[in-house]
Every structure is written in structure tokens, then in C-alpha cells.
Design an enzyme around this catalytic site. Structure first.
Site: not given
Ligand code: NVA
Ligand code: CP
Length: 306
Positions: A102, A129, A132, A223, A263, A291
Site C-alpha cells: 500500500r 485499489h 477492493q 468513497d 469501501c 475483502r
Molecule cells: N480513496 C480512499 C480509499 C480508502 C480505502 C483513499 O485512498 O484514502
Molecule cells: N477499504 C479499505 O481498503 O480499507 P482500509 O484503508 O481500512 O484498508
């Protein structure tokens, strides 16, 4: 060997195959069987951003498959102090069987993959992502909403939007995206998705009006308005995105029986109202649980393709 960096590298058949494996392992787990498909394998998990679901699902998933997960925060490993990505990749992939990352830039993931001896999984970047979306589509399948769905994504044109674009384009369904001016998804991603859509029959529409996007939709999703890394823009974004909240009035425009996906983490009163998030059309906690199951399917699939 295959990596899982974006859905654009995968065919419809491969995406469905991953989900079939995930659903089979989910059934086995619910029947009390924990089969060790990845016995003694290690999954390194590099986190340069926060996470609840991604960490817990991957760490639990690899354990249930008979392996072991290593949580590597950038505060603890030398990557966070400037050790080059290409060195980190060669070191970690010489000891571990798979790596989940990540991070911020998609290019970091690509560089890591270029030097890796083992499959790399995108656990979220600024651009995509994809894990997800495996869980989201699995949830649509389980709720009987995967047959010719009309998906409305309302809000910020971000990593989730880009991943929805790729999923729709590959699987061939209708996706309508409504964002404020200046917050549309990346033009090059839309263009790429449009090119895939020509072959799959997907219908992709990008617009500003959330009501137009949601009218008649069978799946509604959104989101956060300020993703990780955009904390400084939060105040400005709260003003710009007003009117893009999914609340009861907005949900009424969707098809009767439409489901709501998110998500998570969700910000109640911003992109979604408390009543929609907690309401009977919301399947967000099934989605979160999936997930675990979808990613177990992915890890087994990647192991089968070495
Ligand atoms: N768009 C959000 C998704 C979190 C799972 C982010 O990147 O923070
Ligand atoms: N939806 C998602 O990826 O959640 P986290 O940021 O908690 O991993």
C-alpha cells in the site's frame, strides 16, 4: 508469474476465476474447513499509508491459508528512510513468497514488481485499489446484483473510481460516474477504460449531475471526499462536494432494491448519510468481510500462476 497491480492486466475470465476460488474457499471456511492452500508461505505486507481492512484481511487470510503475514510499516523498515525500492524488492522477494504493498505512486509498485522474484499485489495506491473491487464484485454476486448491473459512482474521481472504470470495462457493465468539475477521474484512465469497453460492451458515462447518474441505478457507491494524502485539501473539498452526498432522497432515485456499497472508512454526513449507511439497502459490512475471501482467492490464484 503474474502480479496484481491493476485490473487492466486481467481478463474477464481471470477476474471471475479469482472470485470463484474466493467463493469456494469462503464456503469451505463457513463449513469449518481451513484448507492450507498456501502452507508455510509468507506474505510481506508493506504499508506506507494507514489501513484497517486491508491489513486485517491479508494477515488473517494468509494465516487461514496456512501461511504467515509480515506487517512492515514504512516507519519500521529502511524503505521509509530512503533505501531504494529496487533494493528492498530484491531483498524481500528473496525471502518471502508474495508481497502486498500500500503506497502513494503506482510507479513505486511497478518498480517493485520489476525487481521482484515473487507476485506483487496492489493494496491501494493513489491511482488504483483493485483488491477492493474484487470484494465489491463478490458482494454484488452474492446479493444477486451482478447480472447486467447499472452502477452509479458519486463523488471524487479517485483510486476507487479508476478501479470501478477498469472493472466495468473488463466485465462489460454500465458505469455512470458523477463528480464535481475539476474532480473527474484521470482522463487517460477513462480513455483506456473506453478502449476496453469497446470490446466488452461496457457503457461508461462521466458527468457532473449526481441525480442523473443515480436515476435507475441498481448499485450505488461512493468513497471519501478526501483520500489519504489529501488531508490539506479537506476543508476545500467539503465545500466543493456539497450536493454529492448519498442520502435517502438520492437513494430514492435509484432502482427499487438497489444496493449501496462503500469501501470504508465512511464519513457519515459527508459522502453518505447515517441512514443510508445503516439502512437496509446497505451491504457495506458484507463487502468489508469479502475483502478476506476475495483476497484469499487472489493469493491462491497468483500462487497457481507462478
Ligand atoms: N480513496 C480512499 C480509499 C480508502 C480505502 C483513499 O485512498 O484514502
Ligand atoms: N477499504 C479499505 O481498503 O480499507 P482500509 O484503508 O481500512 O484498508
Amino acid at each position: 508469474m503474474r502480479h496484481f497491480l491493476t485490473l487492466k492486466d486481467f481478463t474477464k475470465e481471470e477476474i471471475l476465476e479469482i472470485l470463484e476460488i474466493g467463493l469456494r474457499i469462503k464456503r469451505e471456511l463457513k463449513n469449518g474447513e481451513k484448507k492450507h492452500y498456501l502452507a508455510d508461505q509468507t506474505l510481506a505486507m508493506i504499508f506506507e499509508k494507514s489501513s484497517t481492512r486491508t491489513r486485517v484481511s491479508f494477515e488473517t487470510g494468509i494465516f487461514q491459508l496456512g501461511g504467515h503475514g509480515l506487517f512492515l510499516s514504512n516507519r519500521d523498515i529502511h524503505l521509509g528512510r530512503g533505501e531504494p525500492v529496487k533494493d528492498t524488492s530484491r531483498v524481500i522477494s528473496s525471502m518471502c513468497d508474495m508481497v502486498m504493498i500500500r503506497t502513494f505512486a503506482q510507479s513505486m509498485l511497478e518498480e517493485f514488481a520489476a525487481y521482484s522474484k515473487v507476485p506483487i499485489i496492489n493494496g491501494l495506491t493513489d491511482s488504483y485499489h483493485p483488491v477492493q473491487l474484487l470484494a465489491d464484485y463478490m458482494t454484488m454476486m452474492e446479493h444477486d446484483h451482478a447480472d447486467s448491473p447499472v452502477v452509479a459512482y458519486i463523488g471524487d474521481g479517485n483510486n476507487m473510481t479508476h478501479s470501478w472504470l477498469m472493472l466495468a470495462a473488463k466485465l462489460g457493465f454500465e458505469l455512470r460516474i458523477a463528480t464535481p468539475d475539476g474532480y473527474a477521474p484521470d482522463g487517460s484512465v477513462v480513455e483506456e477504460a473506453m478502449a476496453f469497453a469497446k470490446r466488452s460492451g461496457a457503457v461508461i458515462k462521466v458527468m457532473n449531475d449526481p441525480a442523473e447518474a443515480i436515476r435507475g441505478a441498481t448499485v450505488v457507491t461512493t468513497d471519501t471526499w478526501a483520500s489519504m494524502g489529501q488531508e490539506d485539501e479537506k476543508e476545500e473539498r467539503m465545500k466543493v462536494f456539497k450536493g454529492y452526498i448519498i442520502d435517502d432522497a438520492m437513494m430514492k432515485l435509484a432502482e427499487d432494491g438497489a444496493i449501496f456499497l462503500h469501501c470504508l472508512p465512511a464519513y457519515r454526513g459527508q459522502e453518505v448519510s447515517e441512514s443510508v449507511l445503516e439502512g437496509n439497502q446497505s451491504v457495506v459490512f458484507d463487502e468489508a468481510e469479502n475483502r478476506l475471501h476475495a483476497q484469499k482467492g487472489l493469493m491462491v490464484w497468483l500462487d497457481n500462476h507462478r
